[in-house]
Design an enzyme around this catalytic site. Structure first.
Site, PDB file in Angstrom:
ATOM      1  N   ALA A  65       0.869  -1.178   0.000  1.00 38.37           N
ATOM      2  CA  ALA A  65       0.000   0.000   0.000  1.00 38.37           C
ATOM      3  C   ALA A  65       0.908   1.231   0.000  1.00 38.37           C
ATOM      4  CB  ALA A  65      -0.884  -0.008   1.237  1.00 38.37           C
ATOM      5  N   GLY A 108       0.758  -4.902   1.020  1.00 36.33           N
ATOM      6  CA  GLY A 108      -0.441  -4.923   0.190  1.00 36.33           C
ATOM      7  C   GLY A 108      -0.213  -5.576  -1.171  1.00 36.33           C
ATOM      8  N   GLU A 111      -0.686  -9.115  -0.505  1.00 36.15           N
ATOM      9  CA  GLU A 111      -2.122  -9.308  -0.226  1.00 36.15           C
ATOM     10  C   GLU A 111      -2.945  -9.257  -1.513  1.00 36.15           C
ATOM     11  OE1 GLU A 111      -1.838  -6.138   2.709  1.00 36.15           O
ATOM     12  OE2 GLU A 111      -2.769  -7.462   4.171  1.00 36.15           O
ATOM     13  N   GLU A 131       4.884  -5.118   7.158  1.00 31.06           N
ATOM     14  CA  GLU A 131       4.209  -3.988   7.820  1.00 31.06           C
ATOM     15  C   GLU A 131       4.694  -3.743   9.246  1.00 31.06           C
ATOM     16  OE1 GLU A 131       2.697  -6.344   6.019  1.00 31.06           O
ATOM     17  OE2 GLU A 131       1.122  -5.464   4.765  1.00 31.06           O
TER      18      GLU A 131
HETATM   19  N1  CAA Z   1       4.629   3.144  -0.630  1.00 29.19           N
HETATM   20  C1  CAA Z   1       5.062   4.313  -1.174  1.00 29.19           C
HETATM   21  N2  CAA Z   1       6.203   4.413  -1.865  1.00 29.19           N
HETATM   22  C2  CAA Z   1       6.960   3.321  -1.997  1.00 29.19           C
HETATM   23  C3  CAA Z   1       6.579   2.093  -1.452  1.00 29.19           C
HETATM   24  C4  CAA Z   1       5.358   2.016  -0.746  1.00 29.19           C
HETATM   25  N3  CAA Z   1       4.896   0.867  -0.214  1.00 29.19           N
HETATM   26  N4  CAA Z   1       7.544   1.172  -1.747  1.00 29.19           N
HETATM   27  C5  CAA Z   1       8.485   1.825  -2.457  1.00 29.19           C
HETATM   28  N5  CAA Z   1       8.134   3.124  -2.606  1.00 29.19           N
HETATM   29  C6  CAA Z   1       8.859   4.172  -3.313  1.00 29.19           C
HETATM   30  C7  CAA Z   1      10.059   4.633  -2.504  1.00 29.19           C
HETATM   31  O1  CAA Z   1       9.672   5.600  -1.535  1.00 29.19           O
HETATM   32  C8  CAA Z   1      10.925   5.221  -3.599  1.00 29.19           C
HETATM   33  O2  CAA Z   1      10.418   6.491  -3.938  1.00 29.19           O
HETATM   34  P1  CAA Z   1      11.427   7.759  -4.017  1.00 29.19           P
HETATM   35  O3  CAA Z   1      12.351   7.413  -5.134  1.00 29.19           O
HETATM   36  O4  CAA Z   1      10.519   8.900  -4.308  1.00 29.19           O
HETATM   37  O5  CAA Z   1      12.118   7.832  -2.710  1.00 29.19           O
HETATM   38  C9  CAA Z   1      10.662   4.300  -4.774  1.00 29.19           C
HETATM   39  O6  CAA Z   1       9.420   3.651  -4.502  1.00 29.19           O
HETATM   40  C10 CAA Z   1      11.725   3.233  -4.956  1.00 29.19           C
HETATM   41  O7  CAA Z   1      11.848   2.554  -3.716  1.00 29.19           O
HETATM   42  P2  CAA Z   1      13.280   2.297  -3.007  1.00 29.19           P
HETATM   43  O8  CAA Z   1      14.238   3.386  -3.335  1.00 29.19           O
HETATM   44  O9  CAA Z   1      13.010   2.021  -1.575  1.00 29.19           O
HETATM   45  O10 CAA Z   1      13.721   0.975  -3.783  1.00 29.19           O
HETATM   46  P3  CAA Z   1      14.706  -0.175  -3.258  1.00 29.19           P
HETATM   47  O11 CAA Z   1      14.968  -1.052  -4.444  1.00 29.19           O
HETATM   48  O12 CAA Z   1      15.851   0.410  -2.530  1.00 29.19           O
HETATM   49  O13 CAA Z   1      13.853  -0.999  -2.170  1.00 29.19           O
HETATM   50  C11 CAA Z   1      11.873  -2.110  -1.375  1.00 29.19           C
HETATM   51  C12 CAA Z   1      12.742  -1.735  -2.593  1.00 29.19           C
HETATM   52  C13 CAA Z   1      12.642  -3.109  -0.492  1.00 29.19           C
HETATM   53  C14 CAA Z   1      10.606  -2.769  -1.907  1.00 29.19           C
HETATM   54  C15 CAA Z   1      11.550  -0.844  -0.553  1.00 29.19           C
HETATM   55  O14 CAA Z   1      11.041   0.148  -1.437  1.00 29.19           O
HETATM   56  C16 CAA Z   1      10.537  -1.061   0.515  1.00 29.19           C
HETATM   57  O15 CAA Z   1      10.852  -1.598   1.562  1.00 29.19           O
HETATM   58  N6  CAA Z   1       9.255  -0.630   0.285  1.00 29.19           N
HETATM   59  C17 CAA Z   1       8.226  -0.670   1.269  1.00 29.19           C
HETATM   60  C18 CAA Z   1       7.698  -2.087   1.452  1.00 29.19           C
HETATM   61  C19 CAA Z   1       6.631  -2.103   2.532  1.00 29.19           C
HETATM   62  O16 CAA Z   1       6.871  -1.792   3.674  1.00 29.19           O
HETATM   63  N7  CAA Z   1       5.384  -2.459   2.143  1.00 29.19           N
HETATM   64  C20 CAA Z   1       4.268  -2.486   3.029  1.00 29.19           C
HETATM   65  C21 CAA Z   1       3.480  -1.214   2.897  1.00 29.19           C
HETATM   66  S1  CAA Z   1       2.193  -1.056   4.112  1.00 29.19           S
HETATM   67  C22 CAA Z   1       0.939  -2.036   3.556  1.00 29.19           C
HETATM   68  O17 CAA Z   1       1.015  -2.607   2.490  1.00 29.19           O
HETATM   69  C23 CAA Z   1      -0.254  -2.161   4.450  1.00 29.19           C
HETATM   70  C24 CAA Z   1      -1.246  -3.175   4.017  1.00 29.19           C
HETATM   71  O18 CAA Z   1      -1.322  -4.234   4.574  1.00 29.19           O
HETATM   72  C25 CAA Z   1      -2.178  -2.902   2.927  1.00 29.19           C
END
Ligand code: CAA
Length: 257
Positions: A65, A108, A111, A131
């Site tokens: 998400a 998400g 999911e 998360e």
């Molecule tokens: N939401 C918003 N933006 C996101 C995102 C997310 N879930 N995942 C990645 N992005 C964005 C980053 O902020 C980044 O944007 P900027 O360039 O503007 O900073 C861009 O995508 C590229 O991401 P990274 O630079 O972090 O890429 P990476 O290759 O270094 O890492 C990754 C990849 C390991 C997937 C890392 O991006 C990450 O950990 N993302 C978040 C994963 C996460 O925590 N997901 C759960 C979200 S909460 C949820 O989903 C709740 C639910 O149950 C519905």
């Protein structure tokens, strides 16, 4: 409706939806989910579509998400808007949906993939529910669907540590139907969807409903449901055609009725 966050195309009786926010690793913002549901509404209503493929990019099916969209939400705002109610609609579709997953399917994203009927994974796929690292828990069904898919031990470990599992581990655990080389993922998903779309659509819908019952009811009730719909299929043209074609040693020509 012009879509900004997804790409949509059809190939014969197969619809392909590609999540398309590459700069955000397909983070699932509200607008994306609304567009996805709008597209799925259309495919559900279209008798010319028999199966849907949902995919992302090479790097990410979806990284979760949209954290930036969520971070400042208050409890009453979130509770009243109930955005995950809109996500749920993806999991209540009647036509078969295949998730073709390459790269990250996190939070998400995992999911959403699990809301589909089965997952075909590229060998690059990585699944997880991270998360807890954000100070929350999965909110779109992850604690429930992952546990049903892989069992309590692994689901608990993944949800409590936030670690990712690779495609091989996900296949061993029963989360994915099959792993294919990343370069072949889309072709394989479209081929599989084509096979499904070539079956009788009402029969495929009934098959999906019956398998889903296994997760929702007791064994006896599920078997009773299966038996009732099995007998019911003898009211279809396509049952007569399918069995007739077998006996006559020819390919069936289903009319989806
Ligand atoms: N939401 C918003 N933006 C996101 C995102 C997310 N879930 N995942 C990645 N992005 C964005 C980053 O902020 C980044 O944007 P900027 O360039 O503007 O900073 C861009 O995508 C590229 O991401 P990274 O630079 O972090 O890429 P990476 O290759 O270094 O890492 C990754 C990849 C390991 C997937 C890392 O991006 C990450 O950990 N993302 C978040 C994963 C996460 O925590 N997901 C759960 C979200 S909460 C949820 O989903 C709740 C639910 O149950 C519905």
């Amino acid at each position: 409706m012009a879509y900004e966050n997804i790409l949509v195309e059809t190939r014969g009786r197969v619809a392909l939806v590609t999540l398309n926010r590459p700069a955000q690793l397909n983070a699932l913002c509200n607008a994306l989910i609304a567009e996805l549901n709008h597209a799925l509404d259309g495919f559900e209503a279209d008798p010319g579509i028999g199966c849907i493929v949902l995919t992302g990019s090479e790097k990410a099916f979806a990284a979760g998400a949209d954290i930036k969209e969520m971070q400042d939400r208050t409890h009453p705002e979130f509770y009243m808007a109930d955005p995950f109610g809109e996500w749920d609609r993806v999991g209540r579709r009647r036509k078969p949906i295949i998730a073709a997953v390459a790269g990250f399917a996190l939070g998400g994203g995992c999911e959403l993939a699990m809301m589909c009927d089965f997952i075909l994974a590229a060998d690059t796929a990585k699944f997880g529910q991270p998360e807890i690292k954000l100070g929350v828990i999965p909110g779109a069904g992850g604690t429930q669907r992952l546990t049903r898919a892989v069992g309590k031990a692994k689901a608990m470990e993944l949800c409590l540590t936030g670690r990712m599992m690779d495609a091989a581990e996900a296949e061993r655990a029963g989360l994915v139907a099959r792993i294919v080389p990343a370069a072949d993922l889309l072709d394989e998903a479209l081929k599989t969807a084509g096979i499904i779309a070539g079956m009788s659509l009402p029969v495929a819908v009934v098959a999906k409903e019956a398998v889903e019952r296994a997760f929702e009811t007791t064994l006896q009730e599920g078997i009773r449901f299966e038996r009732r719909v099995f007998y019911g299929l003898f009211a279809t043209h396509d049952q007569k055609e399918g069995m007739g074609a077998f006996v006559e040693k020819r390919k069936p020509s289903f009319e989806h009725r």
